[in-house]
Motif scaffolding. Structure first.
Motif, PDB file in Angstrom:
ATOM      1  N   GLN A  37      37.041 -87.343  27.221  1.00 47.40           N
ATOM      2  CA  GLN A  37      37.962 -88.016  28.129  1.00 47.40           C
ATOM      3  C   GLN A  37      38.283 -87.120  29.319  1.00 47.40           C
ATOM      4  N   ARG A  38      38.730 -87.744  30.399  1.00 45.01           N
ATOM      5  CA  ARG A  38      39.148 -87.009  31.600  1.00 45.01           C
ATOM      6  C   ARG A  38      40.585 -86.524  31.370  1.00 45.01           C
ATOM      7  N   TRP A  39      40.794 -85.197  31.381  1.00 44.33           N
ATOM      8  CA  TRP A  39      42.114 -84.608  31.165  1.00 44.33           C
ATOM      9  C   TRP A  39      42.850 -84.351  32.477  1.00 44.33           C
ATOM     10  N   GLU A  40      42.156 -84.351  33.584  1.00 48.47           N
ATOM     11  CA  GLU A  40      42.750 -84.097  34.896  1.00 48.47           C
ATOM     12  C   GLU A  40      43.925 -85.045  35.125  1.00 48.47           C
ATOM     13  N   GLY A  41      45.088 -84.500  35.495  1.00 45.78           N
ATOM     14  CA  GLY A  41      46.267 -85.310  35.776  1.00 45.78           C
ATOM     15  C   GLY A  41      47.041 -85.758  34.550  1.00 45.78           C
ATOM     16  N   GLU A  42      46.569 -85.426  33.367  1.00 48.21           N
ATOM     17  CA  GLU A  42      47.251 -85.820  32.125  1.00 48.21           C
ATOM     18  C   GLU A  42      48.196 -84.715  31.651  1.00 48.21           C
ATOM     19  N   ALA A  70      41.493 -75.115  23.876  1.00 50.75           N
ATOM     20  CA  ALA A  70      41.775 -74.043  24.834  1.00 50.75           C
ATOM     21  C   ALA A  70      40.719 -74.014  25.938  1.00 50.75           C
ATOM     22  N   ALA A  71      39.459 -74.167  25.581  1.00 51.76           N
ATOM     23  CA  ALA A  71      38.379 -74.153  26.568  1.00 51.76           C
ATOM     24  C   ALA A  71      38.497 -75.337  27.528  1.00 51.76           C
ATOM     25  N   LYS A  72      38.797 -76.509  27.007  1.00 61.19           N
ATOM     26  CA  LYS A  72      38.935 -77.703  27.862  1.00 61.19           C
ATOM     27  C   LYS A  72      40.118 -77.537  28.818  1.00 61.19           C
ATOM     28  N   LEU A  73      41.234 -76.993  28.329  1.00 60.90           N
ATOM     29  CA  LEU A  73      42.382 -76.768  29.201  1.00 60.90           C
ATOM     30  C   LEU A  73      42.072 -75.712  30.257  1.00 60.90           C
ATOM     31  N   ARG A  74      41.369 -74.665  29.867  1.00 61.32           N
ATOM     32  CA  ARG A  74      41.001 -73.621  30.832  1.00 61.32           C
ATOM     33  C   ARG A  74      40.087 -74.208  31.925  1.00 61.32           C
ATOM     34  N   ALA A  75      39.199 -75.114  31.549  1.00 61.42           N
ATOM     35  CA  ALA A  75      38.249 -75.720  32.492  1.00 61.42           C
ATOM     36  C   ALA A  75      38.864 -76.850  33.314  1.00 61.42           C
ATOM     37  N   THR A  76      40.082 -77.270  32.969  1.00 61.23           N
ATOM     38  CA  THR A  76      40.729 -78.396  33.650  1.00 61.23           C
ATOM     39  C   THR A  76      42.105 -77.957  34.152  1.00 61.23           C
ATOM     40  N   GLY A  84      43.983 -79.032  36.372  1.00 59.65           N
ATOM     41  CA  GLY A  84      44.878 -80.131  36.721  1.00 59.65           C
ATOM     42  C   GLY A  84      45.463 -80.842  35.522  1.00 59.65           C
ATOM     43  N   ALA A  85      45.211 -80.330  34.320  1.00 56.23           N
ATOM     44  CA  ALA A  85      45.770 -80.914  33.096  1.00 56.23           C
ATOM     45  C   ALA A  85      46.850 -79.995  32.560  1.00 56.23           C
ATOM     46  N   ARG A 103      50.020 -77.174  34.158  1.00 59.17           N
ATOM     47  CA  ARG A 103      48.957 -77.298  35.170  1.00 59.17           C
ATOM     48  C   ARG A 103      48.823 -75.980  35.897  1.00 59.17           C
ATOM     49  N   ARG A 104      47.610 -75.691  36.328  1.00 60.22           N
ATOM     50  CA  ARG A 104      47.359 -74.433  37.044  1.00 60.22           C
ATOM     51  C   ARG A 104      46.669 -74.688  38.384  1.00 60.22           C
TER      52      ARG A 104
END
Length: 168
Positions: free
Chosen positions: A81-86, A101-107, A109-110, A166-167
């Motif tokens: 799923q797209r995590w950006e903006g969530e 952790a990897a998905k959050l690091r790569a996104t 905007g989440a 968000r970062r």
């Protein structure tokens, strides 16, 4: 709804602490601590937009992603799923916490609140701790066994909720 497993694969651990349990808030960049009486989930970290690792029976939000096609689920497999903006509620299986952790690091905007056992020696703990702005350490009894007696032991575990902002 009764509290139960967020993902259907984690051995039946639920997130009862998302209610009104008292918890310790520790700021990432200091050694101060305060006690929070309000529901730690949304009171401490803001309203969630999606329950990322749920099932139809366990979803705590109107929007949720399930492991498999499920009535009411907006999508399947949180990692696709797209995590950006969530702003996710993420109570993922322990074996997938490094992936979270990897998905959050790569996104950047989440943002998310990642709920996990309080296992400071686990590799994923350090990864999530590095990403989080603050965290809630929850007392034993914050996780509830769903598949009793196989998972009854989780009632004695402490839990942690990592707030990853968000970062971007």
């Amino acid at each position: 709804r009764s509290p139960s497993c967020r993902c259907g694969r984690c051995g039946g651990i639920s997130a009862r602490h998302l209610g009104t349990r008292r918890a310790t808030i520790q700021r990432n960049n200091s050694h101060t601590a305060a006690t929070a009486s309000a529901p730690p989930s949304q009171a401490a970290f803001g309203a969630f937009t999606v329950d990322g690792f749920a099932s139809g029976a366990t979803a705590l939000l109107p929007r949720f992603w399930a492991d498999a096609p499920t009535a009411g689920a907006e999508g399947t497999d949180a990692f696709t799923q797209r995590w950006e903006g969530e702003h996710l509620l993420a109570h993922a299986p322990v074996g997938r916490l490094l992936d979270v952790a990897a998905k959050l690091r790569a996104t950047p905007g989440a943002s998310a609140v990642v709920v996990a056992p309080y296992w400071k020696g686990a590799l994923w703990y350090g990864e999530l701790r590095a990403l989080c702005a603050d965290l809630l350490v929850l007392p034993p009894g914050s996780l509830a066994a769903v598949d009793v007696p196989r998972t009854a032991h989780v009632r004695g575990w402490r839990a942690v909720a990592f707030h990853v902002p968000r970062r971007d």
